[in-house]
Design an enzyme around this catalytic site. Sequence first.
Site, PDB file in Angstrom:
ATOM      1  N   LYS A   1       0.868  -1.184   0.000  1.00  0.00           N
ATOM      2  CA  LYS A   1       0.000   0.000   0.000  1.00  0.00           C
ATOM      3  C   LYS A   1       0.898   1.225   0.000  1.00  0.00           C
ATOM      4  O   LYS A   1       2.044   1.154   0.440  1.00  0.00           O
ATOM      5  CB  LYS A   1      -0.876   0.005   1.265  1.00  0.00           C
ATOM      6  CG  LYS A   1      -2.121   0.847   1.161  1.00  0.00           C
ATOM      7  CD  LYS A   1      -3.271   0.111   0.514  1.00  0.00           C
ATOM      8  CE  LYS A   1      -4.428   1.046   0.240  1.00  0.00           C
ATOM      9  NZ  LYS A   1      -5.624   0.312  -0.226  1.00  0.00           N
TER      10      LYS A   1
ATOM     11  N   ASP B   1      -7.075   4.248  -4.498  1.00  0.00           N
ATOM     12  CA  ASP B   1      -7.725   4.131  -3.182  1.00  0.00           C
ATOM     13  C   ASP B   1      -8.331   5.519  -2.930  1.00  0.00           C
ATOM     14  O   ASP B   1      -8.577   6.254  -3.899  1.00  0.00           O
ATOM     15  CB  ASP B   1      -6.694   3.741  -2.103  1.00  0.00           C
ATOM     16  CG  ASP B   1      -7.343   3.361  -0.776  1.00  0.00           C
ATOM     17  OD1 ASP B   1      -7.879   2.243  -0.664  1.00  0.00           O
ATOM     18  OD2 ASP B   1      -7.345   4.180   0.173  1.00  0.00           O
TER      19      ASP B   1
HETATM   20  P1  NDP Z   1     -12.926   7.776  -2.777  1.00  0.00           P
HETATM   21  O1  NDP Z   1     -11.846   8.771  -2.560  1.00  0.00           O
HETATM   22  O2  NDP Z   1     -13.478   7.553  -4.127  1.00  0.00           O
HETATM   23  O3  NDP Z   1     -14.151   8.077  -1.800  1.00  0.00           O
HETATM   24  C1  NDP Z   1     -13.983   8.140  -0.427  1.00  0.00           C
HETATM   25  C2  NDP Z   1     -15.285   8.587   0.209  1.00  0.00           C
HETATM   26  O4  NDP Z   1     -15.153   8.491   1.624  1.00  0.00           O
HETATM   27  C3  NDP Z   1     -15.616  10.029  -0.099  1.00  0.00           C
HETATM   28  O5  NDP Z   1     -16.999  10.194  -0.071  1.00  0.00           O
HETATM   29  C4  NDP Z   1     -14.945  10.763   1.058  1.00  0.00           C
HETATM   30  O6  NDP Z   1     -15.496  12.042   1.336  1.00  0.00           O
HETATM   31  C5  NDP Z   1     -15.207   9.799   2.201  1.00  0.00           C
HETATM   32  N1  NDP Z   1     -14.168   9.946   3.214  1.00  0.00           N
HETATM   33  C6  NDP Z   1     -12.839   9.824   3.028  1.00  0.00           C
HETATM   34  N2  NDP Z   1     -12.187  10.037   4.164  1.00  0.00           N
HETATM   35  C7  NDP Z   1     -13.127  10.292   5.086  1.00  0.00           C
HETATM   36  C8  NDP Z   1     -13.083  10.581   6.452  1.00  0.00           C
HETATM   37  N3  NDP Z   1     -11.925  10.670   7.113  1.00  0.00           N
HETATM   38  N4  NDP Z   1     -14.268  10.760   7.108  1.00  0.00           N
HETATM   39  C9  NDP Z   1     -15.453  10.684   6.445  1.00  0.00           C
HETATM   40  N5  NDP Z   1     -15.547  10.412   5.139  1.00  0.00           N
HETATM   41  C10 NDP Z   1     -14.407  10.222   4.478  1.00  0.00           C
HETATM   42  O7  NDP Z   1     -12.334   6.394  -2.180  1.00  0.00           O
HETATM   43  P2  NDP Z   1     -12.844   4.909  -2.422  1.00  0.00           P
HETATM   44  O8  NDP Z   1     -14.297   4.886  -2.607  1.00  0.00           O
HETATM   45  O9  NDP Z   1     -11.954   4.307  -3.438  1.00  0.00           O
HETATM   46  O10 NDP Z   1     -12.452   4.219  -1.031  1.00  0.00           O
HETATM   47  C11 NDP Z   1     -13.366   4.135   0.060  1.00  0.00           C
HETATM   48  C12 NDP Z   1     -12.918   3.025   1.006  1.00  0.00           C
HETATM   49  O11 NDP Z   1     -12.895   1.783   0.289  1.00  0.00           O
HETATM   50  C13 NDP Z   1     -11.530   3.179   1.621  1.00  0.00           C
HETATM   51  O12 NDP Z   1     -11.533   2.620   2.904  1.00  0.00           O
HETATM   52  C14 NDP Z   1     -10.665   2.319   0.695  1.00  0.00           C
HETATM   53  O13 NDP Z   1      -9.485   1.892   1.337  1.00  0.00           O
HETATM   54  C15 NDP Z   1     -11.616   1.166   0.445  1.00  0.00           C
HETATM   55  N6  NDP Z   1     -11.339   0.357  -0.721  1.00  0.00           N
HETATM   56  C16 NDP Z   1     -11.267   0.914  -1.975  1.00  0.00           C
HETATM   57  C17 NDP Z   1     -11.015   0.115  -3.069  1.00  0.00           C
HETATM   58  C18 NDP Z   1     -11.038   0.657  -4.449  1.00  0.00           C
HETATM   59  O14 NDP Z   1     -10.991  -0.153  -5.385  1.00  0.00           O
HETATM   60  N7  NDP Z   1     -11.138   1.957  -4.666  1.00  0.00           N
HETATM   61  C19 NDP Z   1     -10.729  -1.332  -2.924  1.00  0.00           C
HETATM   62  C20 NDP Z   1     -10.923  -1.839  -1.583  1.00  0.00           C
HETATM   63  C21 NDP Z   1     -11.191  -1.005  -0.540  1.00  0.00           C
HETATM   64  P3  NDP Z   1     -14.756  13.379   0.821  1.00  0.00           P
HETATM   65  O15 NDP Z   1     -15.066  13.454  -0.649  1.00  0.00           O
HETATM   66  O16 NDP Z   1     -15.354  14.449   1.626  1.00  0.00           O
HETATM   67  O17 NDP Z   1     -13.276  13.201   1.085  1.00  0.00           O
END
Ligand code: NDP
Length: 444
Positions: A124, A164
């Site tokens: 990562k 991510d």
């Molecule tokens: P994105 O950046 O596309 O979206 C993240 C979302 O979560 C946004 O809505 C963001 O809001 C919100 N967010 C991020 N940080 C915080 C926080 N500290 N508190 C509250 N809301 C928060 O990321 P992904 O959708 O790709 O990832 C989401 C999760 O899924 C993570 O845990 C990631 O590790 C996991 N994941 C992702 C994969 C992938 O293929 N993308 C694979 C496996 C797991 P804002 O826009 O305000 O920042």
Amino acid sequence: MNAAKVLDDLKRRFPNEPEYHQAVEEVLSTIEEEYNKHPEFDKANLIDRLCIPDRVYQFRVTWVDDKGNVQTNMGYRVQHNNAIGPYKGGLRFHSSVNLGILKFLAFEQVFKNSLTTLPMGGGKGGSDFHPRGKSAAEVMRFTQSFMLELWRHIGPDIDVPAGDIGVGGREIGFMYGMYKKLTREFTGTLTGKGLEYGGSLIRPEATGYGTLYFLMEMLKTKGTDLKGKVCAISGSGNVAQYAAEKVLELGGKVVTLSDSDGYIYDPDGIDREKLDYIMELKNLYRGRIREYAEQYACKYVEGAKPWGEKCDVALPCATQNELNGDHAKQLLENGCIAVAEGANMPSTPEAIKAFQEAKILYAPGKAANAGGVAVSGLEMTQNSYRLSWSREEVDAKLKSIMQNIHQACVQYGTEEDGYVNYVKGANVAGFMKVAKAMMAQGIV
Ligand code: NDP
């Protein structure tokens, strides 16, 4: 192995990394029994070698903002374990990123990747660069500068990063362009690429879809499905959007989504048209979820999580530790029957304990969200073959992988009373494959 002692040692050697300690503690507590059936593991001190990353790269990233100011950020890549394949795992760009968070994610990734049955080790990386509010030109300059350091540590058979939080198709594109320029190679070194230059169909959808495929398998064990079920989803990024899309396809109703500022509650349900609005808002205009409430005249709650809203199914898809013990209590009181994690480690240990004591269906991220990395693995295969599979082929493979992961969890996690402890099942199944590979490869 004495799990408590291993954890104490890690805390002493690597202080101030609470998320890393939390992830290790969860795994150790569930694999201890199985591990201790194999004295040869202990003799080879397998546990220290599994918990401590193979290596960590840290570097300064310097870039120039639109006003001409010189900015610095930190860049990292944690190469945790490559016993079963090249290091593989996403890059996160978010102001909260630090080494402890990336070590937790890399550690989890090892088990998740093992569960997919594809040949991928775990890693990562990322940066404390925060894309929010930055222009596209600034994002490009930052990602290019980031790649100026990272490129020498990665490669199609060494380490294959993906996206991510804060890293989507746009950022992968910029990084791939710079990687290609520096190496003068066109290889599948990054996944999540655009379709025009080696990306896989279904990769953007894979994590969210995979989470729903896993959820469907869990519901099947109770003789039910998603039709008519009310789902609370957190986040509104990549994972949340495609989780919502699949819920709609499967006949469920999505009533919440969130971002880091707050959440929206739409009791009428977020239908296809409203989801399209959110995708445009988030992916094109990079707006805030609050704007949805203004558009569709529904409730918006600033600074809170959606877990107090009544739902049958909870799908945390935002970030780590976003669902605590109190939230879990609220969900249970409101009749929630299943929780499947699209995000990595979104539930705190107190929340997990509450779900398991109530004996509801609870799937940890390393099982439920493995679809993302699984399709990344399929993207690597297609790149090696220099061909691309159809949408239907990739989706069928994704579904089958998620069903197999579910089966592995049931095999290793079913308790005496028949309750499936998915945490234990995922950890033991993921661990055994890596452990056997490490044992076969000697003390390295
Ligand atoms: P994105 O950046 O596309 O979206 C993240 C979302 O979560 C946004 O809505 C963001 O809001 C919100 N967010 C991020 N940080 C915080 C926080 N500290 N508190 C509250 N809301 C928060 O990321 P992904 O959708 O790709 O990832 C989401 C999760 O899924 C993570 O845990 C990631 O590790 C996991 N994941 C992702 C994969 C992938 O293929 N993308 C694979 C496996 C797991 P804002 O826009 O305000 O920042």
